[in-house]
Write a protein that holds these residues in place. Structure first.
Motif, PDB file in Angstrom:
ATOM      1  N   LEU A  64      37.431 -16.235 -42.636  1.00 53.95           N
ATOM      2  CA  LEU A  64      36.042 -16.495 -41.812  1.00 53.95           C
ATOM      3  C   LEU A  64      35.103 -17.806 -42.209  1.00 53.95           C
ATOM      4  O   LEU A  64      35.519 -17.981 -43.413  1.00 53.95           O
ATOM      5  N   VAL A  65      34.608 -18.380 -41.764  1.00 54.53           N
ATOM      6  CA  VAL A  65      33.759 -19.469 -42.477  1.00 54.53           C
ATOM      7  C   VAL A  65      32.803 -19.819 -42.040  1.00 54.53           C
ATOM      8  O   VAL A  65      32.929 -20.151 -40.471  1.00 54.53           O
ATOM      9  N   TYR A  66      31.873 -20.260 -42.552  1.00 52.55           N
ATOM     10  CA  TYR A  66      30.429 -20.445 -42.742  1.00 52.55           C
ATOM     11  C   TYR A  66      30.183 -21.802 -42.799  1.00 52.55           C
ATOM     12  O   TYR A  66      29.544 -22.105 -43.607  1.00 52.55           O
ATOM     13  N   ARG A  67      28.901 -22.390 -41.562  1.00 59.67           N
ATOM     14  CA  ARG A  67      28.578 -23.878 -42.634  1.00 59.67           C
ATOM     15  C   ARG A  67      27.235 -23.319 -43.827  1.00 59.67           C
ATOM     16  O   ARG A  67      26.935 -23.004 -43.087  1.00 59.67           O
ATOM     17  N   ILE A  68      27.154 -23.992 -44.556  1.00 61.70           N
ATOM     18  CA  ILE A  68      26.184 -24.154 -46.072  1.00 61.70           C
ATOM     19  C   ILE A  68      25.556 -25.105 -45.090  1.00 61.70           C
ATOM     20  O   ILE A  68      23.938 -24.624 -44.899  1.00 61.70           O
ATOM     21  N   ALA A  69      25.829 -26.108 -45.090  1.00 62.27           N
ATOM     22  CA  ALA A  69      24.781 -27.393 -45.256  1.00 62.27           C
ATOM     23  C   ALA A  69      25.606 -28.592 -44.929  1.00 62.27           C
ATOM     24  O   ALA A  69      27.111 -28.657 -44.659  1.00 62.27           O
ATOM     25  N   THR A  70      24.604 -29.965 -44.604  1.00 57.80           N
ATOM     26  CA  THR A  70      25.323 -30.766 -44.357  1.00 57.80           C
ATOM     27  C   THR A  70      23.988 -31.624 -45.309  1.00 57.80           C
ATOM     28  O   THR A  70      22.978 -31.852 -45.440  1.00 57.80           O
ATOM     29  N   THR A  71      25.318 -32.922 -45.663  1.00 62.35           N
ATOM     30  CA  THR A  71      24.444 -34.045 -46.526  1.00 62.35           C
ATOM     31  C   THR A  71      24.919 -35.494 -45.859  1.00 62.35           C
ATOM     32  O   THR A  71      25.800 -35.393 -44.910  1.00 62.35           O
ATOM     33  N   THR A  72      23.850 -36.526 -45.674  1.00 60.47           N
ATOM     34  CA  THR A  72      24.244 -37.696 -44.965  1.00 60.47           C
ATOM     35  C   THR A  72      24.692 -38.494 -46.746  1.00 60.47           C
ATOM     36  O   THR A  72      24.461 -38.123 -48.222  1.00 60.47           O
ATOM     37  N   ALA A  73      25.274 -39.128 -46.271  1.00 57.68           N
ATOM     38  CA  ALA A  73      25.511 -40.379 -46.559  1.00 57.68           C
ATOM     39  C   ALA A  73      24.987 -41.162 -48.260  1.00 57.68           C
ATOM     40  O   ALA A  73      25.478 -41.061 -49.074  1.00 57.68           O
ATOM     41  N   ASP A  74      23.321 -41.037 -47.555  1.00 58.52           N
ATOM     42  CA  ASP A  74      23.462 -41.442 -49.856  1.00 58.52           C
ATOM     43  C   ASP A  74      22.491 -40.458 -50.360  1.00 58.52           C
ATOM     44  O   ASP A  74      21.766 -40.627 -51.210  1.00 58.52           O
ATOM     45  N   GLN A  75      23.562 -39.261 -50.030  1.00 55.75           N
ATOM     46  CA  GLN A  75      22.129 -38.113 -50.968  1.00 55.75           C
ATOM     47  C   GLN A  75      23.939 -38.154 -51.574  1.00 55.75           C
ATOM     48  O   GLN A  75      24.401 -38.535 -51.326  1.00 55.75           O
ATOM     49  N   ALA A  76      23.417 -37.531 -53.129  1.00 56.90           N
ATOM     50  CA  ALA A  76      24.327 -37.425 -54.159  1.00 56.90           C
ATOM     51  C   ALA A  76      25.240 -36.131 -53.523  1.00 56.90           C
ATOM     52  O   ALA A  76      24.837 -36.087 -52.800  1.00 56.90           O
ATOM     53  N   ASN A  77      26.375 -36.041 -54.314  1.00 57.99           N
ATOM     54  CA  ASN A  77      27.609 -35.021 -53.803  1.00 57.99           C
ATOM     55  C   ASN A  77      27.681 -33.805 -54.684  1.00 57.99           C
ATOM     56  O   ASN A  77      28.416 -33.367 -55.124  1.00 57.99           O
ATOM     57  N   GLU A  78      26.099 -33.209 -54.151  1.00 59.01           N
ATOM     58  CA  GLU A  78      26.106 -31.882 -55.269  1.00 59.01           C
ATOM     59  C   GLU A  78      25.170 -30.650 -53.776  1.00 59.01           C
ATOM     60  O   GLU A  78      24.634 -31.728 -53.339  1.00 59.01           O
ATOM     61  N   LEU A  79      25.525 -29.532 -53.993  1.00 58.20           N
ATOM     62  CA  LEU A  79      24.523 -28.976 -53.807  1.00 58.20           C
ATOM     63  C   LEU A  79      24.160 -27.391 -54.450  1.00 58.20           C
ATOM     64  O   LEU A  79      25.005 -27.019 -55.094  1.00 58.20           O
ATOM     65  N   VAL A  80      22.630 -27.519 -54.388  1.00 56.21           N
ATOM     66  CA  VAL A  80      22.835 -26.083 -55.127  1.00 56.21           C
ATOM     67  C   VAL A  80      22.018 -25.165 -54.177  1.00 56.21           C
ATOM     68  O   VAL A  80      20.988 -25.469 -53.262  1.00 56.21           O
TER      69      VAL A  80
END
Length: 429
Positions: A64-80
């Motif tokens: 199983l694979v679920y998408r959590i979130a997407t980020t744009t190129a100008d956002q930091a390389n992190e996700l809380v």
């Protein structure tokens, strides 16, 4: 050569008119994907070349694979993100980079981790103790760690186990912590009725209730109820050998038509121990239960209901023993036969006094005559096994009134009161 020329020509035609970005290479895969606790949330970090990203969670064993979130190129390389994964063994976070033309890179993946929660404790047994407390026993298989020392492992001390107790039907429950790894615990007494349920959990969340397919629920609740019993039909005085038509009433907080065992108990005096003379069965909150007993001497009576324990799929129901109030009944001799045969003899004839009394023991009864003012003793009537036939000569004309009196008795340690029969007559012609 012609074949190669045709292939090249075809390729040239297909690419004509396309923008250069459509043929841009896919970005490099993100690297150094890491997961770590950030308080009670999860922080995901990675390295890339400044692209936008797609973040997914993958359950390796389930596919199983679920998408959590997407980020744009100008956002930091992190996700809380919230710590809300499925209860699985091998999980990882995958990060994919997206180029300007929406080209997707290969995925970079975090180390494997698990999000397993403790198995819900299943109550196997419960007993109501004399002081009103409840002894619980349960099973809770340990969860095997298939990803030891993973980056999201936390100290075992963050696992918890306990019981929730409170009034039956109330949403407010007191929580009592129990050492993790325990399999038994005595829950202190509470005012009845009350309920007991268990809980367990760890850093991920509390274990939840569910079924395995069509199997049983994992939860088993303990209900500690009340039971009351009453007694009626105890006549104040009953002839020896006749039935006391005693009835028991029974109510229980567990509901209508709960099946109970009922005992009729008796004792000769208030200082003696109770003894069970009859065992009956009936339903709570239903019609009275007949519990008859023969009157064999003066005694005290009560209804005794032993404590109930009923184990069902989803419940263990308990009620304590219950006793009715105490009722007393005295016993008198049972005058079966007291008469003359015949009752109308001629002067000088012999008639027979026929006496049969219960209890059928040897005793000296008394024949008494009414003289118009009081009963006068005439003669003793020895009874053998409670019976006698005594010849009596008719010596005087007229009608006289008689009765039989038996003395106070003790039969098998129980008192039988002095008793007089109903009056009967003798008419001499």
């Amino acid at each position: 050569m012609r074949k190669l020329l045709a292939t090249a020509t075809t390729a040239a035609l297909l690419t004509a008119g396309l923008s250069p970005s459509a043929w841009a290479a896919a970005p490099d895969a993100p690297t150094d994907v890491q997961v770590a606790w950030d308080g009670n949330t999860i922080r995901v970090t990675w390295k890339d070349n400044g692209e936008a990203n797609v973040i997914q969670e993958e359950y390796v064993d389930d596919g199983l694979v679920y998408r959590i979130a997407t980020t744009t190129a100008d956002q930091a390389n992190e996700l809380v993100m919230a710590a809300r994964f499925l209860d699985r063994d091998r999980i990882r976070i995958k990060v994919t980079s997206r180029g300007a033309g929406q080209e997707l890179s290969a995925a970079g993946a975090s180390p494997l981790f698990d999000a397993r929660i403790p198995v819900y404790p299943f109550v196997e047994d419960a007993d109501l103790l004399a002081d009103g407390s409840v002894r619980l026993k349960w099973r809770q298989p340990a969860v095997e760690d298939l990803t030891p020392n993973d980056p999201l492992d936390r100290p075992a001390s963050e696992e918890y186990l306990g019981v929730k107790v409170g009034p039956a039907g109330s949403p407010t429950k007191e929580q009592i912590s129990i050492p993790v790894g325990s399999t038994s615990f005595v829950v202190p007494a509470r005012p009845r009725p009350w309920t007991i349920s268990m809980y367990a959990g760890n850093e991920w969340r509390a274990s939840f209730l569910h079924q395995d397919g069509n199997g049983p629920w994992h939860e088993r609740v303990v209900n500690v109820g009340t039971a009351q019993t009453g007694i009626s039909g105890v006549a104040a005085q009953v002839p020896y050998g006749d039935d006391l038509l005693i009835e028991a009433s029974l109510t229980s907080s567990l509901g209508v038509n709960y099946f109970y065992s009922v005992q009729l108990q008796a004792r000769p005096t208030s200082s003696a121990a109770w003894k069970t003379y009859g065992r009956f069965a009936g339903y709570s909150n239903d019609d009275p239960i007949n519990t008859p007993i023969g009157s064999l001497g003066g005694r005290q009576y009560r209804i005794w209901v032993p404590g109930l324990k009923r184990v069902e799929q989803m419940y263990i129901n308990l009620t304590p023993a219950a006793s009715s109030s105490t009722k007393s009944s005295r016993t008198i001799s049972n005058m079966i036969i007291t008469r003359f045969e015949s009752s109308r003899p001629k002067l000088g004839q012999i008639t027979k006094l026929n006496v049969h009394v219960l209890p059928e023991i040897a005793m000296n009864a008394a024949l008494q005559q009414w003289n118009g003012k009081q009963w006068r003793y005439v003669r003793a009537v020895p009874l053998k096994k409670g019976a006698a036939i005594v010849p009596i000569k008719a010596t005087r004309r007229g009608t006289t009134t008689w009765r039989i009196a038996t003395p106070p008795l003790t039969v098998s340690g129980l008192p039988v009161l002095l008793t007089t029969s109903k009056p009967f007559t003798l008419t001499v012609r």
